[in-house]
Design a protein around this motif. Structure first.
Motif: not given
Length: 147
Positions: A114-120, A128-136
């Motif tokens: 899930t990508p999310q823009l970050v205004d610095n 951009m913050t990239l959240r990754i929900r791990i499976t397995g």
């Protein structure tokens, strides 16, 4: 002499099938490797020995990781497409080889990004913050030693 390495020079890649089409995650600013937790369900019963609680190993969970990246249109487009994919995306993190290795350690896993823009802030680079929900599971392959 230390054999410790720094993360500079590592690579973070993703693939739709895990065997081909590996592509860098653009502008990644660090290394993120999932950390697995273990559940221990309680199974204490009337015949548990000496009044102690008893547990067994339960399910494992590799959780969620966050990757900080610099924003680029290509990187955002890649991650939006991966987010829309029907299945989990394959990821691998290859560390820079240590002084006594000819190849770096590799961590491989699958997840849902899930990508999310970050205004610095004004005048600062957009992130951009990239959240990754791990499976397995998460696999680790030790880098090959110099022979």
């Amino acid at each position: 002499m230390s054999n410790q390495i720094i993360s500079y020079g590592a690579s973070l890649e993703r693939s739709l099938n895990g065997t081909s089409g590996w592509a860098d995650i653009p502008e990644a600013k660090g290394v993120a490797v999932p950390s697995t937790t273990q559940e221990y369900p309680e199974v204490t019963s009337l015949d548990s020995p000496n009044g102690f609680r008893e547990y067994i190993k339960g399910l494992k969970d590799a959780g969620e990781i966050e990757l900080e990246c610099g924003y680029t249109a290509a990187g955002y487009e890649q991650q939006v497409a991966d987010n829309a994919a029907a299945g989990a995306i394959y990821y691998r993190v290859t560390l820079k080889p240590a002084p006594n290795q000819s190849s770096g350690d590799i961590f491989a896993f699958r997840g849902f990004p899930t990508p999310q823009l970050v205004d610095n802030g004004l005048g600062e680079p957009l992130g951009m913050t990239l959240r990754i929900r791990i499976t397995g599971d998460v696999t680790w392959t030790k880098g090959a030693a110099v022979v």
